[in-house]
Write an enzyme that holds these catalytic residues in place. Structure first.
Site, PDB file in Angstrom:
ATOM      1  N   ASP A 104      -9.658  -5.073  -4.576  1.00 47.09           N
ATOM      2  CA  ASP A 104      -9.048  -4.012  -3.748  1.00 47.09           C
ATOM      3  C   ASP A 104     -10.031  -2.859  -3.556  1.00 47.09           C
ATOM      4  O   ASP A 104     -10.525  -2.291  -4.533  1.00 47.09           O
ATOM      5  CB  ASP A 104      -7.756  -3.519  -4.405  1.00 47.09           C
ATOM      6  CG  ASP A 104      -6.905  -2.711  -3.445  1.00 47.09           C
ATOM      7  OD1 ASP A 104      -7.393  -1.676  -2.943  1.00 47.09           O
ATOM      8  OD2 ASP A 104      -5.754  -3.105  -3.183  1.00 47.09           O
ATOM      9  N   HIS A 144      -8.254  -5.073   0.162  1.00 39.11           N
ATOM     10  CA  HIS A 144      -6.972  -4.380   0.376  1.00 39.11           C
ATOM     11  C   HIS A 144      -6.298  -4.808   1.686  1.00 39.11           C
ATOM     12  O   HIS A 144      -5.113  -5.147   1.691  1.00 39.11           O
ATOM     13  CB  HIS A 144      -7.214  -2.870   0.381  1.00 39.11           C
ATOM     14  CG  HIS A 144      -5.957  -2.059   0.396  1.00 39.11           C
ATOM     15  ND1 HIS A 144      -5.206  -1.858  -0.746  1.00 39.11           N
ATOM     16  CD2 HIS A 144      -5.299  -1.422   1.393  1.00 39.11           C
ATOM     17  CE1 HIS A 144      -4.149  -1.107  -0.436  1.00 39.11           C
ATOM     18  NE2 HIS A 144      -4.186  -0.832   0.859  1.00 39.11           N
ATOM     19  N   SER A 180       0.841  -1.203   0.000  1.00 38.10           N
ATOM     20  CA  SER A 180       0.000   0.000   0.000  1.00 38.10           C
ATOM     21  C   SER A 180       0.878   1.257   0.000  1.00 38.10           C
ATOM     22  O   SER A 180       1.675   1.436  -0.906  1.00 38.10           O
ATOM     23  CB  SER A 180      -0.948  -0.043   1.193  1.00 38.10           C
ATOM     24  OG  SER A 180      -1.939   0.933   1.070  1.00 38.10           O
TER      25      SER A 180
END
Ligand SMILES: *[C@@H]1O[C@H](CO)[C@@H](O)[C@H](O)[C@H]1NC(C)=O
Ligand SMILES: *[C@@H]1O[C@H](CO)[C@@H](O)[C@H](O)[C@H]1NC(C)=O
Ligand SMILES: *[C@@H]1O[C@H](CO)[C@@H](O)[C@H](O)[C@H]1NC(C)=O
Ligand SMILES: *[C@@H]1O[C@H](CO)[C@@H](O)[C@H](O)[C@H]1NC(C)=O
Length: 451
Positions: free
Chosen positions: A351, A383, A210
């Site tokens: 996601d 995610h 991320s």
């Protein structure tokens, strides 16, 4: 409800480690906050030294023990203030933490980029790692705990791990060029640290999820021009966030709204034009609430802005599509340069922060440009979940790079179900981490929030 349980997971998960240290006492006995700590201020004249120069060294003022694992596994820990470069080409200084396990292999160094995802300089990982800093009543949990587990797994492999404060001294979240340069200079600083850390002829790899993948991805893209002398064996990028505009649409009014004000403030910390955009386009009566990101870390931001509509803060609904906003977001999007080092990219098809097609597109750009990319699309995740379930494959790939095993040249894309139950996963992360991951992933708790 499912979302709420994912949200609360990091708070529950951290409780066992702070149960005996209430927020108040944590603050009074914890390490000095980065903004108040002279170690973080570069000495006069540092601008003339080359990028990656070590400016200060110390042992961490408090034990590295944010999660308890490190207490047992770390032989030594060091903090280095080193010179790097900001977006505008100015010299700045930031800190790296180098963790050395027992029985270390000093020739294998992993640079792990934490998803700090905050506009508050006090959320720097160098601070968050230390005992009594992992949770702070005032600024919220400062580091996603899942990441500490992954760093622990790398240390268990005998790798030296360096963790840069890649957002720099101003917490320039989303100003990814700074992060990329801070990562590359942290590798240079690791080389220069050899008479302190014993690092010798290192094979470097990089890893991040991320926000950490943005820093690692930018490092990979900038390496051929910014640090061509560095020999990096590869980078694993998970939960990639190639560009910002699709994220705004995806996260508004949901679990991750807090990433928006934190990201806008992070950009404003680096670009005066964005600060001006905030000043002119946030409703005066909402300004104090918008500015709370200046003093909160990721978990605090997520809790505070949960479910809010970001457009209720703005007097101009087109704030994010003004020419200035578009230009700066584009400057900090991935895909402008082709990495020379091999990449492992893993991304959830579902996601819920950055849509998968944005990553499909950037991988395609890299591949057309001649990059070597192994791209895994994962179906059974979102995610936050893939931060955990994607880790074993990433670890196996990184281990192959650490041992200089040949890569399959070119691009390879595959879409699969989770790899967590693969027997190799246990080798990659160890039975202890896998069992923690499994328990975090099973109801009612999700994994720690990784934004
Ligand atoms: C390490 O070497 C640098 C110069 O290369 C020197 O300035 C520094 O004092 C040395 N540190 C130690 C602990 O020997
Ligand atoms: C570095 O090596 C020296 C001896 O070669 C040893 O005494 C020292 O403990 C090592 N330092 C670390 C951080 O492992
Ligand atoms: C929306 O903005 C107004 C001020 O313009 C504020 O009073 C109100 O509380 C906000 N609503 C939400 C849901 O944040
Ligand atoms: C991804 O899909 C959305 C919605 O279909 C579309 O608007 C967007 O242009 C796509 N992005 C890319 C990079 O193809």
């Amino acid at each position: 409800m499912a979302k709420l349980s994912i949200l609360l997971a990091p708070l529950f998960a951290i409780l066992p480690f702070v149960a005996s240290a209430p927020a108040q006492s944590a603050k009074s006995s914890g390490p000095v906050l980065p903004l108040d700590d002279p170690f973080y201020k570069p000495p006069e004249g540092f601008e003339s030294l080359p990028p990656g120069s070590i400016l200060r060294h110390r042992l961490p003022p408090k034990p590295i023990a944010a999660l308890g694992f490190a207490k047992a596994n770390v032989e030594a820990a060091h903090q280095f203030l080193y010179r790097t470069t900001d977006t505008h080409g100015n010299a700045i200084a930031t800190v790296s933490t180098i963790l050395i396990p027992h029985n270390a292999d000093y020739s294998k160094v992993l640079s792990y980029q934490v998803a700090e995802d905050s506009a508050a300089p006090n959320c720097a990982p160098s601070y968050a790692f230390q005992l009594e800093a992992a949770y702070d009543g005032a600024i919220g949990m400062v580091m996603p705990q899942l990441e500490l587990l992954l760093i622990g797994a790398a240390l268990d492999k005998g790798w030296v791990v360096t963790v840069p404060d890649h957002l720099g001294p101003k917490a320039a979240f989303l100003a990814s060029k700074v992060s990329g340069q801070a990562v590359l200079d942290n590798l240079r600083a690791a080389i220069h640290s050899s008479n302190i850390t014993n690092i010798t002829n290192p094979t470097f790899t990089m890893w991040g999820y991320s926000g950490g993948s943005m820093a690692s991805g930018f490092a990979a893209e900038l390496q051929p021009t910014y640090a061509p002398e560095l020999n990096i064996a590869g980078a694993a990028l998970g939960g990639t966030v190639p560009s910002i505009p699709p994220v705004l649409q995806k996260v508004n009014k949901g679990l991750y709204v807090g990433l928006i004000p934190a990201g806008v403030q992070g950009l404003a910390n680096e670009y005066p034009e964005i600060q001006q955009l905030i000043n002119e386009n946030i409703k005066p009566e909402m300004m104090d609430d918008f500015k709370k990101t200046q003093t909160m870390c990721l978990a605090g931001d997520i809790v505070h802005y949960l479910g809010r509509d970001i457009y209720n803060y703005t007097s101009n609904p087109d704030i994010f599509t003004t020419p200035t906003a578009k230009r700066i977001m584009d400057e900090n999007a991935m895909g402008h340069n082709i990495p020379k080092i091999p990449l492992f990219v893993y991304k959830s098809v579902g996601d819920d922060v950055s849509p998968v097609n944005d990553t499909d597109a950037v991988v395609q750009t890299y591949c057309k440009g001649g990059a070597n990319v192994e791209y895994r699309r994962d179906q059974l995740s979102n995610h936050a979940v893939l931060a955990g379930t994607g880790a074993p494959d990433a670890m196996i790939w990184l281990n192959n790079r650490m041992h200089n095993r040949p890569i399959e040249p070119g691009c390879h894309t595959s879409t699969s179900l989770t790899s967590l139950l693969d027997p190799h996963a246990i080798w990659a992360l160890g039975t202890e981490v896998i069992s923690v991951l499994k328990s975090l992933l099973s109801a009612p708790l999700g994994p720690g929030v990784v934004g």
